[in-house]
Design a protein around this motif. Structure first.
Motif, PDB file in Angstrom:
ATOM      1  N   LEU A 113      33.407  58.257  33.525  1.00  0.00           N
ATOM      2  CA  LEU A 113      32.025  58.715  33.422  1.00  0.00           C
ATOM      3  C   LEU A 113      31.463  58.531  32.009  1.00  0.00           C
ATOM      4  CD1 LEU A 113      32.176  61.965  35.589  1.00  0.00           C
ATOM      5  CD2 LEU A 113      30.914  59.874  36.119  1.00  0.00           C
ATOM      6  N   GLN A 114      32.298  58.766  31.020  1.00  0.00           N
ATOM      7  CA  GLN A 114      31.843  58.647  29.638  1.00  0.00           C
ATOM      8  C   GLN A 114      31.555  57.203  29.236  1.00  0.00           C
ATOM      9  OE1 GLN A 114      34.903  60.524  27.308  1.00  0.00           O
ATOM     10  NE2 GLN A 114      34.517  62.556  28.159  1.00  0.00           N
ATOM     11  N   ASN A 115      32.149  56.256  29.951  1.00  0.00           N
ATOM     12  CA  ASN A 115      32.034  54.857  29.537  1.00  0.00           C
ATOM     13  C   ASN A 115      31.316  53.957  30.541  1.00  0.00           C
ATOM     14  OD1 ASN A 115      33.842  54.607  26.928  1.00  0.00           O
ATOM     15  ND2 ASN A 115      35.000  55.874  28.362  1.00  0.00           N
ATOM     16  N   LEU A 116      30.751  54.544  31.597  1.00  0.00           N
ATOM     17  CA  LEU A 116      30.093  53.739  32.624  1.00  0.00           C
ATOM     18  C   LEU A 116      28.951  52.900  32.078  1.00  0.00           C
ATOM     19  CD1 LEU A 116      29.863  55.863  35.913  1.00  0.00           C
ATOM     20  CD2 LEU A 116      31.037  53.697  35.567  1.00  0.00           C
ATOM     21  N   ASP A 117      28.203  53.447  31.144  1.00  0.00           N
ATOM     22  CA  ASP A 117      27.018  52.750  30.638  1.00  0.00           C
ATOM     23  C   ASP A 117      27.335  51.740  29.542  1.00  0.00           C
ATOM     24  OD1 ASP A 117      25.413  54.206  32.355  1.00  0.00           O
ATOM     25  OD2 ASP A 117      25.095  55.814  30.896  1.00  0.00           O
ATOM     26  N   SER A 118      28.531  51.808  28.988  1.00  0.00           N
ATOM     27  CA  SER A 118      28.849  50.943  27.846  1.00  0.00           C
ATOM     28  C   SER A 118      29.935  49.911  28.132  1.00  0.00           C
ATOM     29  CB  SER A 118      29.279  51.800  26.651  1.00  0.00           C
ATOM     30  OG  SER A 118      30.397  52.615  26.985  1.00  0.00           O
ATOM     31  N   ILE A 119      30.725  50.128  29.203  1.00  0.00           N
ATOM     32  CA  ILE A 119      31.835  49.219  29.511  1.00  0.00           C
ATOM     33  C   ILE A 119      31.686  48.731  30.949  1.00  0.00           C
ATOM     34  CG2 ILE A 119      34.342  48.965  29.674  1.00  0.00           C
ATOM     35  CD1 ILE A 119      34.654  51.177  27.650  1.00  0.00           C
ATOM     36  N   PRO A 120      31.818  47.438  31.210  1.00  0.00           N
ATOM     37  CA  PRO A 120      31.719  46.920  32.583  1.00  0.00           C
ATOM     38  C   PRO A 120      32.772  47.549  33.487  1.00  0.00           C
ATOM     39  CG  PRO A 120      31.669  45.128  30.981  1.00  0.00           C
ATOM     40  CD  PRO A 120      32.025  46.363  30.223  1.00  0.00           C
ATOM     41  N   ASP A 121      32.439  47.695  34.766  1.00  0.00           N
ATOM     42  CA  ASP A 121      33.362  48.301  35.728  1.00  0.00           C
ATOM     43  C   ASP A 121      34.687  47.544  35.781  1.00  0.00           C
ATOM     44  OD1 ASP A 121      31.160  49.836  36.160  1.00  0.00           O
ATOM     45  OD2 ASP A 121      31.148  49.606  38.342  1.00  0.00           O
ATOM     46  N   SER A 122      34.615  46.218  35.711  1.00  0.00           N
ATOM     47  CA  SER A 122      35.832  45.406  35.786  1.00  0.00           C
ATOM     48  C   SER A 122      36.776  45.690  34.632  1.00  0.00           C
ATOM     49  CB  SER A 122      35.468  43.922  35.815  1.00  0.00           C
ATOM     50  OG  SER A 122      34.706  43.576  34.663  1.00  0.00           O
ATOM     51  N   THR A 123      36.204  46.032  33.470  1.00  0.00           N
ATOM     52  CA  THR A 123      37.031  46.365  32.302  1.00  0.00           C
ATOM     53  C   THR A 123      37.565  47.790  32.418  1.00  0.00           C
ATOM     54  OG1 THR A 123      35.707  44.897  30.911  1.00  0.00           O
ATOM     55  CG2 THR A 123      37.091  46.501  29.785  1.00  0.00           C
ATOM     56  N   LEU A 124      36.719  48.711  32.894  1.00  0.00           N
ATOM     57  CA  LEU A 124      37.163  50.095  33.086  1.00  0.00           C
ATOM     58  C   LEU A 124      38.306  50.178  34.094  1.00  0.00           C
ATOM     59  CD1 LEU A 124      33.865  52.210  33.239  1.00  0.00           C
ATOM     60  CD2 LEU A 124      35.684  52.387  31.542  1.00  0.00           C
ATOM     61  N   ALA A 125      38.323  49.243  35.041  1.00  0.00           N
ATOM     62  CA  ALA A 125      39.325  49.283  36.104  1.00  0.00           C
ATOM     63  C   ALA A 125      40.699  48.828  35.645  1.00  0.00           C
ATOM     64  CB  ALA A 125      38.864  48.419  37.279  1.00  0.00           C
ATOM     65  N   ILE A 126      40.782  48.291  34.418  1.00  0.00           N
ATOM     66  CA  ILE A 126      42.067  47.804  33.912  1.00  0.00           C
ATOM     67  C   ILE A 126      42.878  48.979  33.373  1.00  0.00           C
ATOM     68  CG2 ILE A 126      43.198  46.347  32.191  1.00  0.00           C
ATOM     69  CD1 ILE A 126      40.750  44.523  32.286  1.00  0.00           C
ATOM     70  N   ASN A 127      44.079  49.117  33.868  1.00  0.00           N
ATOM     71  CA  ASN A 127      44.990  50.162  33.409  1.00  0.00           C
ATOM     72  C   ASN A 127      46.286  49.480  32.958  1.00  0.00           C
ATOM     73  OD1 ASN A 127      46.685  52.307  32.984  1.00  0.00           O
ATOM     74  ND2 ASN A 127      46.313  53.309  34.954  1.00  0.00           N
ATOM     75  N   LYS A 128      46.483  49.412  31.650  1.00  0.00           N
ATOM     76  CA  LYS A 128      47.634  48.698  31.104  1.00  0.00           C
ATOM     77  C   LYS A 128      48.897  49.554  31.058  1.00  0.00           C
ATOM     78  CE  LYS A 128      44.841  45.603  28.231  1.00  0.00           C
ATOM     79  NZ  LYS A 128      44.571  45.102  26.857  1.00  0.00           N
ATOM     80  N   GLY A 129      48.809  50.768  31.538  1.00  0.00           N
ATOM     81  CA  GLY A 129      49.968  51.652  31.509  1.00  0.00           C
ATOM     82  C   GLY A 129      50.981  51.298  32.593  1.00  0.00           C
ATOM     83  N   VAL A 130      52.052  52.099  32.647  1.00  0.00           N
ATOM     84  CA  VAL A 130      53.090  51.913  33.653  1.00  0.00           C
ATOM     85  C   VAL A 130      52.584  52.444  34.986  1.00  0.00           C
ATOM     86  CG1 VAL A 130      55.432  52.549  34.339  1.00  0.00           C
ATOM     87  CG2 VAL A 130      54.917  52.097  31.937  1.00  0.00           C
ATOM     88  N   HIS A 131      52.774  51.677  36.056  1.00  0.00           N
ATOM     89  CA  HIS A 131      52.368  52.096  37.388  1.00  0.00           C
ATOM     90  C   HIS A 131      53.582  52.606  38.168  1.00  0.00           C
ATOM     91  CE1 HIS A 131      48.262  50.708  37.013  1.00  0.00           C
ATOM     92  NE2 HIS A 131      48.716  49.572  36.511  1.00  0.00           N
ATOM     93  N   PHE A 132      53.297  53.307  39.273  1.00  0.00           N
ATOM     94  CA  PHE A 132      54.380  53.892  40.053  1.00  0.00           C
ATOM     95  C   PHE A 132      55.327  52.819  40.595  1.00  0.00           C
ATOM     96  CE2 PHE A 132      56.420  55.935  43.675  1.00  0.00           C
ATOM     97  CZ  PHE A 132      56.769  57.158  43.133  1.00  0.00           C
ATOM     98  N   LYS A 133      54.815  51.635  40.890  1.00  0.00           N
ATOM     99  CA  LYS A 133      55.674  50.551  41.366  1.00  0.00           C
ATOM    100  C   LYS A 133      56.739  50.214  40.330  1.00  0.00           C
ATOM    101  CE  LYS A 133      55.647  45.718  42.861  1.00  0.00           C
ATOM    102  NZ  LYS A 133      56.711  45.352  41.906  1.00  0.00           N
TER     103      LYS A 133
END
Length: 267
Positions: free
Chosen positions: A129-149
């Motif tokens: 919510l804090q970054n919706l207006d300043s960062i594209p959705d495609s960039t916000l959707a990137i999560n470089k952390g460890v995933h459950f897989k």
């Protein structure tokens, strides 16, 4: 077994915005697109492609409920409604309208989220919510952390390794005949009505390293060690040996896992 969180608003909200936020959230956390099925008596977990996934969002107006009790009943039905594990999804978003109040609820199955995960989801929604207006959705959707897989692959490798000491311990425990009979001193109520104080203590990395080494040397789990400490402390403070202690653990024993969404199992 469902978990839930919600946020309440006194003003109208954009329903498209709600779905946009959750669309980014499930792209950041693939485990939210999970479903479970049986394959030759083996439970398998599958992550559905984002392109095929539809946000399960329902808008419900409960303003016309006859009473607060009716509203509470509606909420209870929504929060306890069973999920279809085989077909998914294993979470649902509800936007509830009640007179001048609007609340957005997330109900999610415990198989893909634990108590810590609810706080992680809250943090991620705030970040989005804090970054919706300043960062594209495609960039916000990137999560470089460890995933459950990644965690599941590591866990399977550890469990199937020859140096997995916990396997021998639990095989020995369950090879013996066990009888469980737990009596209670008081009637168990459906809903807790007691107050409590929360005290948090975080171990420094150096102390935690020593704790792990000590437990490994004496073939004890960290949970057993910390429980023994609590029993000893309770005995000294209350001069009583009949003390009931329950423990919770978030299972995230490595710093890489601290921000990972999932249902964690402590080893």
């Amino acid at each position: 077994y469902n978990l839930s969180i919600y946020n309440e608003f006194d003003v109208a909200i954009d329903l498209n915005l709600v779905e946009r936020v959750f669309s980014i959230l499930i792209r950041r956390n693939p485990i939210m697109r999970s479903k479970f099925y049986l394959d030759q008596r083996q439970v398998m977990q599958e992550v559905q492609p984002f392109e095929d996934f539809v946000i399960p969002h329902e808008v419900i107006d409960i303003s016309k409920s006859a009473s607060d009790k009716d509203s509470e009943g509606i909420m209870n039905d929504l929060l306890t409604k069973a999920f279809d594990l085989e077909n998914g999804p294993l979470f649902k978003v509800y936007t509830l309208k009640e007179n001048n109040k609007i609340s957005v609820w997330l109900v999610i199955h415990h198989l893909i989220c634990d108590g810590v995960g609810l706080q992680l989801i809250t943090n991620e929604i705030s970040y989005i919510l804090q970054n919706l207006d300043s960062i594209p959705d495609s960039t916000l959707a990137i999560n470089k952390g460890v995933h459950f897989k990644d965690y599941a692959d590591w866990l399977n490798e550890k469990v199937n390794s020859s140096d997995f000491k916990d396997r021998a311990y639990w095989k020995d425990v369950f090879s013996k005949e066990c009888h469980f009979k737990i009596d209670t001193d008081f009637e168990v109520k459906e809903k807790d009505d007691f107050l409590a104080t929360v005290y948090e203590k975080h171990l420094e990395p150096e102390a935690y390293t020593k704790l792990r080494a000590f437990c490994s040397e004496h073939n004890k789990s960290q949970n057993q060690f910390l429980l023994s400490v609590m029993f000893g402390l309770s005995y000294r403070l209350f001069n009583a040996s009949d003390v009931v202690i329950t423990t919770l653990t978030n299972g995230r024993n490595n710093f890489e896992l601290e921000n990972m969404l999932g249902h964690m199992v402590q080893l």
